[in-house]
Design a protein around this motif. Structure first.
Motif, PDB file in Angstrom:
ATOM      1  N   ALA A 202       1.022  -1.295   0.003  1.00 42.06           N
ATOM      2  CA  ALA A 202       0.167   0.426  -0.070  1.00 42.06           C
ATOM      3  C   ALA A 202       1.005   1.350  -0.274  1.00 42.06           C
ATOM      4  O   ALA A 202       0.546   2.031  -1.058  1.00 42.06           O
ATOM      5  N   ILE A 203       1.851   0.868   0.552  1.00 45.58           N
ATOM      6  CA  ILE A 203       3.188   2.521   0.406  1.00 45.58           C
ATOM      7  C   ILE A 203       3.975   2.596  -0.524  1.00 45.58           C
ATOM      8  O   ILE A 203       3.639   3.931  -0.787  1.00 45.58           O
ATOM      9  N   SER A 204       3.821   1.273  -0.973  1.00 45.00           N
ATOM     10  CA  SER A 204       4.669   1.642  -2.906  1.00 45.00           C
ATOM     11  C   SER A 204       3.424   2.174  -3.227  1.00 45.00           C
ATOM     12  O   SER A 204       3.871   3.151  -4.232  1.00 45.00           O
ATOM     13  N   TRP A 205       1.966   2.427  -3.162  1.00 48.14           N
ATOM     14  CA  TRP A 205       1.156   2.132  -4.282  1.00 48.14           C
ATOM     15  C   TRP A 205       0.909   4.245  -4.076  1.00 48.14           C
ATOM     16  O   TRP A 205       1.092   4.551  -5.179  1.00 48.14           O
ATOM     17  N   LEU A 206       1.531   4.285  -2.853  1.00 54.80           N
ATOM     18  CA  LEU A 206       0.657   6.257  -2.282  1.00 54.80           C
ATOM     19  C   LEU A 206       2.118   6.569  -2.804  1.00 54.80           C
ATOM     20  O   LEU A 206       1.902   7.589  -3.143  1.00 54.80           O
ATOM     21  N   ARG A 207       3.448   5.706  -2.393  1.00 57.33           N
ATOM     22  CA  ARG A 207       4.259   6.895  -3.387  1.00 57.33           C
ATOM     23  C   ARG A 207       4.751   7.018  -4.720  1.00 57.33           C
ATOM     24  O   ARG A 207       5.049   8.285  -5.071  1.00 57.33           O
ATOM     25  N   SER A 208       4.374   5.634  -5.010  1.00 57.84           N
ATOM     26  CA  SER A 208       3.821   5.795  -6.730  1.00 57.84           C
ATOM     27  C   SER A 208       3.046   6.798  -7.438  1.00 57.84           C
ATOM     28  O   SER A 208       2.279   7.911  -8.512  1.00 57.84           O
ATOM     29  N   ASN A 209       1.694   6.964  -6.811  1.00 60.70           N
ATOM     30  CA  ASN A 209       0.190   7.254  -6.867  1.00 60.70           C
ATOM     31  C   ASN A 209       0.149   9.193  -5.669  1.00 60.70           C
ATOM     32  O   ASN A 209      -1.195   8.856  -6.209  1.00 60.70           O
ATOM     33  N   TYR A 210       1.100   9.643  -4.984  1.00 62.36           N
ATOM     34  CA  TYR A 210       0.714  10.260  -3.857  1.00 62.36           C
ATOM     35  C   TYR A 210      -0.159  11.589  -4.523  1.00 62.36           C
ATOM     36  O   TYR A 210      -1.236  11.544  -4.082  1.00 62.36           O
ATOM     37  N   ALA A 211      -0.386  12.023  -6.056  1.00 62.52           N
ATOM     38  CA  ALA A 211      -1.131  13.398  -5.927  1.00 62.52           C
ATOM     39  C   ALA A 211      -2.687  12.466  -7.233  1.00 62.52           C
ATOM     40  O   ALA A 211      -3.167  13.329  -6.900  1.00 62.52           O
ATOM     41  N   GLN A 246      -0.716   9.931   2.452  1.00 56.17           N
ATOM     42  CA  GLN A 246      -0.129  10.527   1.554  1.00 56.17           C
ATOM     43  C   GLN A 246      -0.371  12.370   1.493  1.00 56.17           C
ATOM     44  O   GLN A 246       0.318  13.304   1.055  1.00 56.17           O
ATOM     45  N   LYS A 247      -1.069  13.080   2.480  1.00 54.76           N
ATOM     46  CA  LYS A 247      -1.434  13.877   2.951  1.00 54.76           C
ATOM     47  C   LYS A 247       0.552  14.974   2.933  1.00 54.76           C
ATOM     48  O   LYS A 247       0.679  15.808   2.433  1.00 54.76           O
ATOM     49  N   GLN A 248       1.084  14.024   3.902  1.00 48.50           N
ATOM     50  CA  GLN A 248       2.476  14.323   4.220  1.00 48.50           C
ATOM     51  C   GLN A 248       3.310  13.984   3.577  1.00 48.50           C
ATOM     52  O   GLN A 248       4.414  14.824   2.217  1.00 48.50           O
ATOM     53  N   LEU A 249       2.971  13.194   2.168  1.00 57.02           N
ATOM     54  CA  LEU A 249       3.680  12.415   0.814  1.00 57.02           C
ATOM     55  C   LEU A 249       3.526  13.871  -0.341  1.00 57.02           C
ATOM     56  O   LEU A 249       4.381  14.345  -0.510  1.00 57.02           O
ATOM     57  N   TYR A 270      -1.357  22.493  -7.065  1.00 55.59           N
ATOM     58  CA  TYR A 270      -1.354  21.816  -8.079  1.00 55.59           C
ATOM     59  C   TYR A 270      -0.854  20.220  -8.704  1.00 55.59           C
ATOM     60  O   TYR A 270      -1.539  19.278  -8.950  1.00 55.59           O
ATOM     61  N   ALA A 271       0.439  20.052  -8.200  1.00 54.21           N
ATOM     62  CA  ALA A 271       1.711  19.512  -9.304  1.00 54.21           C
ATOM     63  C   ALA A 271       1.263  17.861  -8.181  1.00 54.21           C
ATOM     64  O   ALA A 271       0.773  16.988  -8.736  1.00 54.21           O
ATOM     65  N   VAL A 272       1.384  18.338  -7.022  1.00 53.08           N
ATOM     66  CA  VAL A 272       1.246  16.831  -6.154  1.00 53.08           C
ATOM     67  C   VAL A 272      -0.967  16.500  -5.728  1.00 53.08           C
ATOM     68  O   VAL A 272      -0.877  15.867  -4.863  1.00 53.08           O
ATOM     69  N   GLY A 273      -1.229  17.286  -5.851  1.00 49.71           N
ATOM     70  CA  GLY A 273      -2.730  16.547  -6.339  1.00 49.71           C
ATOM     71  C   GLY A 273      -3.843  17.715  -5.611  1.00 49.71           C
ATOM     72  O   GLY A 273      -5.128  17.411  -5.454  1.00 49.71           O
ATOM     73  N   TYR A 274      -3.244  18.876  -5.163  1.00 44.63           N
ATOM     74  CA  TYR A 274      -4.608  20.125  -4.676  1.00 44.63           C
ATOM     75  C   TYR A 274      -5.074  20.879  -5.193  1.00 44.63           C
ATOM     76  O   TYR A 274      -4.707  21.087  -6.436  1.00 44.63           O
ATOM     77  N   GLN A 275      -6.394  20.382  -4.819  1.00 48.15           N
ATOM     78  CA  GLN A 275      -6.844  21.542  -5.990  1.00 48.15           C
ATOM     79  C   GLN A 275      -7.986  22.628  -5.966  1.00 48.15           C
ATOM     80  O   GLN A 275      -8.321  23.662  -6.372  1.00 48.15           O
ATOM     81  N   SER A 276      -7.662  22.959  -4.582  1.00 48.08           N
ATOM     82  CA  SER A 276      -8.043  24.384  -3.537  1.00 48.08           C
ATOM     83  C   SER A 276      -6.988  24.794  -3.648  1.00 48.08           C
ATOM     84  O   SER A 276      -5.488  24.339  -1.858  1.00 48.08           O
ATOM     85  N   PRO A 277      -6.030  26.390  -3.944  1.00 50.78           N
ATOM     86  CA  PRO A 277      -5.225  26.807  -2.751  1.00 50.78           C
ATOM     87  C   PRO A 277      -5.285  27.211  -2.058  1.00 50.78           C
ATOM     88  O   PRO A 277      -3.948  27.258  -1.260  1.00 50.78           O
ATOM     89  N   SER A 278      -5.906  27.099  -0.818  1.00 46.69           N
ATOM     90  CA  SER A 278      -6.603  28.070   0.188  1.00 46.69           C
ATOM     91  C   SER A 278      -6.519  26.337   0.856  1.00 46.69           C
ATOM     92  O   SER A 278      -5.698  26.364   1.625  1.00 46.69           O
ATOM     93  N   GLN A 279      -7.133  25.459   0.354  1.00 48.37           N
ATOM     94  CA  GLN A 279      -6.490  24.181   1.811  1.00 48.37           C
ATOM     95  C   GLN A 279      -5.246  23.795   1.906  1.00 48.37           C
ATOM     96  O   GLN A 279      -5.075  22.924   2.646  1.00 48.37           O
TER      97      GLN A 279
END
Length: 312
Positions: A202-211, A246-249, A270-279
């Motif tokens: 699970a960790i390996s998948w998260l590291r490859s797909n964190y975004a 995932q959030k820490q990654l 945006y590059a790491v998966g956040y859609q909201s700048p404020s979040q």
């Protein structure tokens, strides 16, 4: 301080420059010398064995704190987002430590070669632990482990021996870790059907797909666990939920992108998966103590949020 620790400290002091991790001619070995305490650095930590022989260090995993000093070692058995700092160091007595990256394939080779030993009572823990354990532990190094580490470091004075002898010395260190009181934390990762092995997947998948968006039910299905079992075992091993991991990654990588790649705050988020700048700014400040613009603006030198380091 024992004679063995003194000799290890002498070798590190001779080869490591102050304030930098020294890659010691063996790709898996790193040495550390630091003449002053440091602030917490957020890193992506790979599986490793880290030993302190002078000074003291502190690690944070989730909300847990681990302190270790001369003669203590840290064993990290999974890829974990962690924070670390040196708490005892001075010009007169600098922090001295070493780290050995643990290659999963090398670990499997040692298990295959010495597998019978682990089933004949030579290990202090069962070969097939019933439940997963935390992916990091701090303990006092045994005389056997210190001796094996010293023999590995002595190769630095005989570089012509490194190509042939380094793999053998690394195997000896791994063997001492495996037969030590916390060897089960390494062995369970190599066992195909153990809960911790599935957490490792699970960790390996998260590291490859964190975004990518995370659906716990999909991740659980991918690694062959129920949602409740994944959540429970993942938190047992990492001290975090999959979402928190995932959030820490994401935040570590975003900081690296801003510091190293010079991306602006919006682009990094945006590059790491956040859609909201404020979040993104809110969660970044919660982890790093200040908003991204202020943090990156005040950062000095290559303090890389996504850097992978050795915990020695």
């Amino acid at each position: 301080m024992t004679e063995t620790i003194r000799e290890i400290a002498d070798i590190i002091a001779r080869y490591a420059a102050n304030g930098s991790d020294y890659a010691a001619g063996m790709k898996s070995l790193f040495l550390k010398r630091q003449a002053e305490p440091t602030q917490f650095v957020h890193t992506a930590q790979w599986p490793c064995f880290g030993l302190v022989v002078q000074g003291a260090k502190r690690l944070q995993l989730g909300t847990e704190i681990y302190n270790y000093a001369a003669g203590d070692y840290v064993l990290v058995s999974l890829d974990l987002p962690m924070s670390s700092c040196i708490v005892e160091a001075s010009e007169a007595e600098p922090h001295l430590g070493m780290g050995l990256a643990i290659d999963p394939q090398h670990l499997k080779d040692v298990l295959g070669r010495f597998g019978q030993g682990f089933s004949n009572g030579h290990a202090h823990a069962p070969a097939h632990p019933a439940v997963p354990e935390r992916g990091v532990v701090v303990a006092k190094a045994s005389a056997d482990l210190l001796d094996a580490t010293l023999r590995l470091l002595r190769l630095l004075d005989r570089p012509q021996d490194i190509p042939v002898m380094a793999p053998l010395r690394e195997q000896e260190v791994l063997y001492r870790l495996l037969v030590g009181p916390y060897g089960a934390r390494l062995r369970q990762i190599a066992l195909a059907e153990s809960p911790s092995n599935k957490v490792a997947k699970a960790i390996s998948w998260l590291r490859s797909n964190y975004a990518s968006p995370l659906r716990i039910e999909d991740l659980a299905d991918r690694v062959g666990m129920s949602e409740s079992s994944l959540h429970h075992n993942f938190k047992t091993v990492t001290a975090m939920t999959p979402m928190q991991y995932q959030k820490q990654l994401r935040l570590h990588e975003a900081r690296r992108l801003m510091l190293v790649e010079r991306l602006d705050v919006g682009s990094a988020g945006y590059a790491v998966g956040y859609q909201s700048p404020s979040q993104f700014s809110r969660e970044y400040a919660r982890l790093y103590g200040q908003p991204p613009i202020r943090d990156v603006g005040s950062a000095r030198g290559p303090v890389l949020g996504g850097e992978v380091r050795i915990a020695g």
